[in-house]
Design a protein around this motif. Structure first.
Motif, PDB file in Angstrom:
ATOM      1  N   PRO A  35      -2.528   8.905   2.740  1.00 51.78           N
ATOM      2  CA  PRO A  35      -3.130   9.403   1.494  1.00 51.78           C
ATOM      3  C   PRO A  35      -3.804   8.331   0.637  1.00 51.78           C
ATOM      4  O   PRO A  35      -4.699   8.641  -0.142  1.00 51.78           O
ATOM      5  N   HIS A  36      -3.390   7.059   0.791  1.00 53.79           N
ATOM      6  CA  HIS A  36      -3.974   6.030  -0.096  1.00 53.79           C
ATOM      7  C   HIS A  36      -5.072   5.218   0.578  1.00 53.79           C
ATOM      8  O   HIS A  36      -5.440   4.148   0.097  1.00 53.79           O
ATOM      9  N   VAL A  37      -5.580   5.735   1.681  1.00 57.06           N
ATOM     10  CA  VAL A  37      -6.563   4.967   2.456  1.00 57.06           C
ATOM     11  C   VAL A  37      -7.731   4.470   1.594  1.00 57.06           C
ATOM     12  O   VAL A  37      -8.117   3.304   1.651  1.00 57.06           O
ATOM     13  N   GLU A  38      -8.274   5.342   0.771  1.00 60.63           N
ATOM     14  CA  GLU A  38      -9.484   4.967   0.020  1.00 60.63           C
ATOM     15  C   GLU A  38      -9.169   3.894  -1.029  1.00 60.63           C
ATOM     16  O   GLU A  38      -9.942   2.983  -1.242  1.00 60.63           O
ATOM     17  N   ARG A  39      -8.004   4.033  -1.672  1.00 61.52           N
ATOM     18  CA  ARG A  39      -7.643   3.048  -2.690  1.00 61.52           C
ATOM     19  C   ARG A  39      -7.412   1.671  -2.063  1.00 61.52           C
ATOM     20  O   ARG A  39      -7.834   0.644  -2.593  1.00 61.52           O
ATOM     21  N   ILE A  40      -6.750   1.674  -0.906  1.00 59.71           N
ATOM     22  CA  ILE A  40      -6.454   0.401  -0.236  1.00 59.71           C
ATOM     23  C   ILE A  40      -7.755  -0.316   0.140  1.00 59.71           C
ATOM     24  O   ILE A  40      -7.932  -1.513  -0.111  1.00 59.71           O
ATOM     25  N   ILE A  41      -8.689   0.423   0.686  1.00 62.50           N
ATOM     26  CA  ILE A  41      -9.962  -0.201   1.105  1.00 62.50           C
ATOM     27  C   ILE A  41     -10.743  -0.685  -0.119  1.00 62.50           C
ATOM     28  O   ILE A  41     -11.252  -1.806  -0.154  1.00 62.50           O
ATOM     29  N   ARG A  42     -10.791   0.150  -1.137  1.00 66.54           N
ATOM     30  CA  ARG A  42     -11.566  -0.238  -2.340  1.00 66.54           C
ATOM     31  C   ARG A  42     -11.004  -1.514  -2.971  1.00 66.54           C
ATOM     32  O   ARG A  42     -11.752  -2.387  -3.404  1.00 66.54           O
ATOM     33  N   ASP A  43      -9.680  -1.620  -3.023  1.00 67.24           N
ATOM     34  CA  ASP A  43      -9.062  -2.827  -3.592  1.00 67.24           C
ATOM     35  C   ASP A  43      -9.484  -4.075  -2.830  1.00 67.24           C
ATOM     36  O   ASP A  43      -9.842  -5.092  -3.422  1.00 67.24           O
TER      37      ASP A  43
END
Ligand code: HEM
Length: 324
Positions: A35-43
């Motif tokens: 579920p946190h894939v997008e946040r992890i990549i953006r960080d």
């Protein structure tokens, strides 16, 4: 009559196949599994950008170079081996360099949700993020691509070169299922980044039998480029070059304004203003930035659909540089 109905059945079948292929990708693909894939990549992308401003253009270009060769399958990330020279060692990819950012994101994702997120999806999400973090549009990235197992340097010849004229560019993009609008819109990616002298030197030195410099260029601008590249010091320095746009770390429509002012750096950029099939789009985007943003997001989604692998033909690599 019978012949006609066969044709009709074939037609319906072709539409169904096309729809099934498009359905492989889904913006909620990792909702349950990561579920946190997008946040992890953006960080990761954000931090990397803060320490190196060359990261955003390199990642955006990486997405294009990945998708145009064998489809969006992260083939651009595979390392060469003793018996195979991979895409990343093909001439157009030598200056991509930001592979380490994708490696970092992948390492974090492997901890958070092992063997789940493909490297091809990481590039697609990172490309959206660099655009958005630089002031450009945001769009929902469709996900679910699988990583390919093959990468060959000689296939990078499929990429357009800066000496192409408008006809060649249009033909190449149409071979990939992309139209004239996609060509002009995606070229707007050159609002970010830099070009080495080698990519435009034929425009500013011995252009043809009649002109030393490309006459379609603003003369002052041509002189600036010449100064940047022609002095002995800069000729010996392989890193010399010029920014593709005057606001090269901001994603805006300045690139198109410069084409209208005949200050495009690459011949392929300026060709979009000089050709009657593409000129009106350049003018529209130069005038309406919001229109450029909406169309850019749409064309990036289309680019991201090229040659997508499903789980029968690909895998989720554990490390983006190697097949499993
Ligand atoms: C239309 C055909 C295209 C041609 C002929 C082309 C060619 C080039 C060339 C020659 C460079 C300079 C490379 C160097 O000297 O290091 C460049 C840079 C770049 N290209 Fe393209 N390109 C095209 C389309 C695209 C597309 C569709 C995208 C992305 C969607 C893209 C993204 C970029 C970016 C961001 C840079 C700057 C790279 C950096 O600063 O490291 N290009 N391109």
């Amino acid at each position: 009559m019978l012949r006609l109905s066969h044709e009709f059945i074939f037609f319906v079948f072709a539409i169904l196949v096309a729809q099934t292929k498009a359905k492989q990708l889904d913006s909620h693909y990792y909702e349950q599994t990561c579920p946190h894939v997008e946040r992890i990549i953006r960080d990761v992308v954000h931090k990397a950008t803060l320490s190196d401003t060359k990261v955003p253009p390199r990642i955006l270009r990486m997405f294009f170079h990945d998708c145009f060769v064998r489809g969006c399958d992260a083939s651009v990330l595979l390392d060469s081996t003793d018996d195979n020279l991979a895409e990343k060692d093909g001439p157009p990819n030598i200056s991509l360099r930001a592979y380490y950012v994708i490696d970092k994101a992948k390492a974090k994702l492997e901890k958070a949700c092992p063997q789940t997120v493909s490297c091809a999806d990481i590039i697609a999400i990172a490309a959206r993020d660099v655009v958005n973090l630089a002031g450009g549009p945001y769009w929902n990235v469709l996900k679910g691509r699988k990583d390919g197992k093959t990468s060959r340097a000689n296939e990078t010849l499929d990429l357009p070169t800066p000496s192409f004229n408008a006809t060649k560019l249009i033909k190449l993009f149409s071979k990939k299922g992309l139209g004239i609008k996609d060509l002009v819109t995606l070229s707007g990616a050159h609002t970010l980044g830099f070009s080495h002298c080698s990519s435009f030197k034929s425009r500013i030195h011995r252009f043809d039998d009649n002109f030393d410099m490309d006459p379609s260029m603003d003369i002052m601008f041509a002189n600036t480029l010449k100064q940047k590249c022609a002095s002995k010091h800069n000729r010996d320095n392989n890193n010399s070059g010029y920014y593709l746009d005057s606001t090269s770390s901001v994603f805006d429509n300045e690139y198109y304004k410069r084409l209208v002012a005949r200050k495009g750096v690459l011949a392929t950029d300026q060709a979009l203003y000089n050709d009657y099939r593409t000129k009106f789009l350049v003018e529209s985007y130069a005038r309406y930035e919001a229109l450029f943003f909406v169309e850019f997001a749409a064309s990036m989604v289309k680019l991201g659909n090229l040659g997508v692998n499903d789980h029968h033909h690909g895998e989720v690599r554990e490390k983006c540089r190697f097949v499993n």
